[in-house]
Design a protein around this motif. Sequence first.
Motif, PDB file in Angstrom:
ATOM      1  N   SER A 136      25.387  61.899  -2.633  1.00  0.00           N
ATOM      2  CA  SER A 136      26.013  62.604  -3.400  1.00  0.00           C
ATOM      3  C   SER A 136      25.499  63.962  -3.674  1.00  0.00           C
ATOM      4  O   SER A 136      24.739  64.227  -4.276  1.00  0.00           O
ATOM      5  N   LEU A 137      25.896  64.841  -2.546  1.00  0.00           N
ATOM      6  CA  LEU A 137      25.513  66.185  -2.784  1.00  0.00           C
ATOM      7  C   LEU A 137      26.276  66.750  -3.986  1.00  0.00           C
ATOM      8  O   LEU A 137      27.705  67.152  -3.485  1.00  0.00           O
ATOM      9  N   GLU A 138      26.067  67.145  -4.851  1.00  0.00           N
ATOM     10  CA  GLU A 138      26.695  67.887  -6.027  1.00  0.00           C
ATOM     11  C   GLU A 138      26.497  69.653  -6.329  1.00  0.00           C
ATOM     12  O   GLU A 138      25.390  69.967  -6.421  1.00  0.00           O
ATOM     13  N   MET A 139      27.536  70.197  -6.399  1.00  0.00           N
ATOM     14  CA  MET A 139      27.427  71.852  -6.549  1.00  0.00           C
ATOM     15  C   MET A 139      28.083  72.262  -7.846  1.00  0.00           C
ATOM     16  O   MET A 139      29.411  72.078  -8.016  1.00  0.00           O
ATOM     17  N   ASP A 140      27.208  72.650  -8.766  1.00  0.00           N
ATOM     18  CA  ASP A 140      27.887  73.484  -9.970  1.00  0.00           C
ATOM     19  C   ASP A 140      28.276  74.610  -9.442  1.00  0.00           C
ATOM     20  O   ASP A 140      27.652  75.660  -9.206  1.00  0.00           O
ATOM     21  N   ARG A 141      29.615  74.827  -9.604  1.00  0.00           N
ATOM     22  CA  ARG A 141      30.181  76.012  -8.732  1.00  0.00           C
ATOM     23  C   ARG A 141      29.975  77.375  -9.537  1.00  0.00           C
ATOM     24  O   ARG A 141      30.081  78.538  -8.951  1.00  0.00           O
ATOM     25  N   GLU A 142      29.649  77.317 -10.829  1.00  0.00           N
ATOM     26  CA  GLU A 142      29.561  78.446 -11.709  1.00  0.00           C
ATOM     27  C   GLU A 142      27.898  78.882 -11.439  1.00  0.00           C
ATOM     28  O   GLU A 142      27.993  80.283 -11.392  1.00  0.00           O
ATOM     29  N   GLN A 143      27.090  77.963 -11.173  1.00  0.00           N
ATOM     30  CA  GLN A 143      25.593  78.387 -10.937  1.00  0.00           C
ATOM     31  C   GLN A 143      25.667  78.812  -9.352  1.00  0.00           C
ATOM     32  O   GLN A 143      25.006  79.691  -9.048  1.00  0.00           O
ATOM     33  N   PHE A 144      26.453  78.086  -8.630  1.00  0.00           N
ATOM     34  CA  PHE A 144      26.308  78.407  -7.093  1.00  0.00           C
ATOM     35  C   PHE A 144      27.245  79.615  -6.770  1.00  0.00           C
ATOM     36  O   PHE A 144      28.390  79.252  -6.268  1.00  0.00           O
ATOM     37  N   THR A 145      27.008  80.853  -6.903  1.00  0.00           N
ATOM     38  CA  THR A 145      28.067  81.946  -6.672  1.00  0.00           C
ATOM     39  C   THR A 145      27.863  82.341  -5.203  1.00  0.00           C
ATOM     40  O   THR A 145      26.883  82.301  -4.408  1.00  0.00           O
ATOM     41  N   LEU A 146      28.958  82.684  -4.810  1.00  0.00           N
ATOM     42  CA  LEU A 146      29.200  83.133  -3.506  1.00  0.00           C
ATOM     43  C   LEU A 146      29.154  84.813  -3.289  1.00  0.00           C
ATOM     44  O   LEU A 146      29.894  85.389  -4.010  1.00  0.00           O
ATOM     45  N   ASP A 147      28.539  85.093  -2.438  1.00  0.00           N
ATOM     46  CA  ASP A 147      28.446  86.583  -2.087  1.00  0.00           C
ATOM     47  C   ASP A 147      29.528  87.026  -1.058  1.00  0.00           C
ATOM     48  O   ASP A 147      29.528  86.585  -0.088  1.00  0.00           O
ATOM     49  N   GLU A 148      30.433  87.993  -1.672  1.00  0.00           N
ATOM     50  CA  GLU A 148      31.717  88.010  -0.758  1.00  0.00           C
ATOM     51  C   GLU A 148      31.089  88.663   0.628  1.00  0.00           C
ATOM     52  O   GLU A 148      32.102  88.468   1.470  1.00  0.00           O
ATOM     53  N   SER A 149      30.050  89.415   0.661  1.00  0.00           N
ATOM     54  CA  SER A 149      29.735  89.867   1.993  1.00  0.00           C
ATOM     55  C   SER A 149      28.993  89.035   2.915  1.00  0.00           C
ATOM     56  O   SER A 149      28.948  89.294   4.354  1.00  0.00           O
ATOM     57  N   CYS A 150      29.066  87.729   2.534  1.00  0.00           N
ATOM     58  CA  CYS A 150      28.499  86.665   3.573  1.00  0.00           C
ATOM     59  C   CYS A 150      29.242  85.423   3.463  1.00  0.00           C
ATOM     60  O   CYS A 150      28.744  84.385   3.780  1.00  0.00           O
ATOM     61  N   THR A 151      30.377  85.498   3.227  1.00  0.00           N
ATOM     62  CA  THR A 151      31.373  84.223   3.113  1.00  0.00           C
ATOM     63  C   THR A 151      32.690  84.350   4.309  1.00  0.00           C
ATOM     64  O   THR A 151      33.554  83.640   4.035  1.00  0.00           O
ATOM     65  N   SER A 152      32.237  85.024   5.467  1.00  0.00           N
ATOM     66  CA  SER A 152      33.367  85.246   6.427  1.00  0.00           C
ATOM     67  C   SER A 152      33.460  83.892   7.007  1.00  0.00           C
ATOM     68  O   SER A 152      34.869  83.645   7.505  1.00  0.00           O
ATOM     69  N   GLU A 153      32.823  83.098   6.897  1.00  0.00           N
ATOM     70  CA  GLU A 153      33.060  81.853   8.145  1.00  0.00           C
ATOM     71  C   GLU A 153      33.831  80.989   7.108  1.00  0.00           C
ATOM     72  O   GLU A 153      34.353  80.061   7.562  1.00  0.00           O
ATOM     73  N   LEU A 154      34.198  81.184   5.728  1.00  0.00           N
ATOM     74  CA  LEU A 154      34.616  80.295   5.063  1.00  0.00           C
ATOM     75  C   LEU A 154      36.273  80.983   4.846  1.00  0.00           C
ATOM     76  O   LEU A 154      37.032  80.124   4.249  1.00  0.00           O
ATOM     77  N   ILE A 155      36.513  82.023   5.459  1.00  0.00           N
ATOM     78  CA  ILE A 155      37.980  82.768   4.940  1.00  0.00           C
ATOM     79  C   ILE A 155      38.859  81.946   5.769  1.00  0.00           C
ATOM     80  O   ILE A 155      40.018  81.891   5.069  1.00  0.00           O
ATOM     81  N   GLN A 156      38.813  81.170   6.742  1.00  0.00           N
ATOM     82  CA  GLN A 156      39.785  80.562   7.525  1.00  0.00           C
ATOM     83  C   GLN A 156      40.320  79.285   6.764  1.00  0.00           C
ATOM     84  O   GLN A 156      40.923  78.513   7.499  1.00  0.00           O
ATOM     85  N   SER A 157      39.645  78.848   5.933  1.00  0.00           N
ATOM     86  CA  SER A 157      39.763  77.498   5.406  1.00  0.00           C
ATOM     87  C   SER A 157      39.897  77.778   3.881  1.00  0.00           C
ATOM     88  O   SER A 157      39.632  78.665   3.380  1.00  0.00           O
ATOM     89  N   ASP A 158      40.379  76.666   3.213  1.00  0.00           N
ATOM     90  CA  ASP A 158      40.428  76.483   1.676  1.00  0.00           C
ATOM     91  C   ASP A 158      39.135  76.278   0.975  1.00  0.00           C
ATOM     92  O   ASP A 158      39.045  76.151  -0.349  1.00  0.00           O
ATOM     93  N   LEU A 159      38.054  76.128   1.650  1.00  0.00           N
ATOM     94  CA  LEU A 159      36.977  75.785   0.915  1.00  0.00           C
ATOM     95  C   LEU A 159      36.220  76.965   0.146  1.00  0.00           C
ATOM     96  O   LEU A 159      35.624  76.927  -0.846  1.00  0.00           O
ATOM     97  N   LYS A 160      36.509  77.820   0.578  1.00  0.00           N
ATOM     98  CA  LYS A 160      36.338  79.426  -0.137  1.00  0.00           C
ATOM     99  C   LYS A 160      36.759  79.395  -1.402  1.00  0.00           C
ATOM    100  O   LYS A 160      36.097  79.593  -2.696  1.00  0.00           O
ATOM    101  N   ALA A 161      38.157  78.883  -1.679  1.00  0.00           N
ATOM    102  CA  ALA A 161      38.460  78.976  -3.120  1.00  0.00           C
ATOM    103  C   ALA A 161      38.167  77.721  -3.600  1.00  0.00           C
ATOM    104  O   ALA A 161      38.155  78.038  -4.864  1.00  0.00           O
ATOM    105  N   ILE A 162      37.819  76.831  -3.215  1.00  0.00           N
ATOM    106  CA  ILE A 162      37.305  75.377  -3.995  1.00  0.00           C
ATOM    107  C   ILE A 162      35.741  75.830  -4.393  1.00  0.00           C
ATOM    108  O   ILE A 162      35.858  75.528  -5.421  1.00  0.00           O
ATOM    109  N   PHE A 163      35.028  76.635  -3.587  1.00  0.00           N
ATOM    110  CA  PHE A 163      33.775  76.789  -4.001  1.00  0.00           C
ATOM    111  C   PHE A 163      33.818  77.872  -5.196  1.00  0.00           C
ATOM    112  O   PHE A 163      33.172  77.788  -6.065  1.00  0.00           O
TER     113      PHE A 163
END
Length: 340
Positions: A133-160
Amino acid sequence: MLTIKVNSLPVDLVIQDLANALQLTYQLNCKEYHLELTGDVGRGYIKAMMLESGLGIIEYNCQFNMDVEIQFVKDLTHPLKFLYCTKGKFNHRFSDEAERHDLQEYQQAIVASKDYNGHVIAFKKDQEINLYSLEMDREQFTLDESCTSELIQSDLKAIFADVLATKSFYHEGFYSLALAKVFEEIKSFQNNFFLRRIFMISSGYQLLGKQIVQYQDDLNREENRHILRQYEVGRVRKAAEFIKINLEKAYQINDIAQEVGLTEAKLQEGFKILYNTTVNNFINEVRLDLASTLLRDTALNISEVVYKTGLTSRSYFSKIFRDAYQMTPTQYRSLHLNKT
């Protein structure tokens, strides 16, 4: 059934709750918690470690002597979980829902609960299980908008980015061979605790990266997926055996892929990972192995050897043989006759 309520969220503290509920002791070495199951509880172990940037990992490698349900019920936003069943089976449900998700060997699921609702995982009595079980605290694991282009085409970006858990999410599938290799490395890593911690931090990021790539691939239609799943490994090995048995026939890669029920892309990926080569190179290696055996152990002439290897051009055969053995087929035969 034994029901265990886990009121802690960081994965390392989960071990403390489990140990208290099972009346067992745990060990702590370089931030990795290790709970050994003994006595009437069962056998095997449960390990947990917080890594970096809100990532943590729990490994269940055990067999319980009774049905066990673990309820993660802390009144806080629960982490995004990536569940991988590498052996046995278990089921998962959201704490506010009755629907159960049964996960078998080679299956994986991405799960996110809504609001403060938690997760419930259940194990059957006498069922040997290996679950990561790999677990992610989404508050601590922040996403940088400049390097998340590979997630744009899916709903993972919104979930993260859903740090307040405004909606639930469930995605189920079969994990890739690339992910399976990381699990094998985790299980086989034998070194001191300091190096293991560094290794586990690296493994956590590898799992997350490979999972994102696989999720993108999951969104494609089955015939357009190119990432090989772990359960398909047997088909790659079947293709290798098919090539060896049918060497005299000039099959195209597409023919071989169809024979074993894979796409060409998945077949090529499988050969790259399992045999460290392409399908065509593998075919040539098998041809050369057979040719060397025929030259050493039979009286077949060179043209007959070429035919047996499935080639039609004697000059091409001589070229690839010379590239592999640094001598012509005739010189190879003479050398081994002299040795005999």
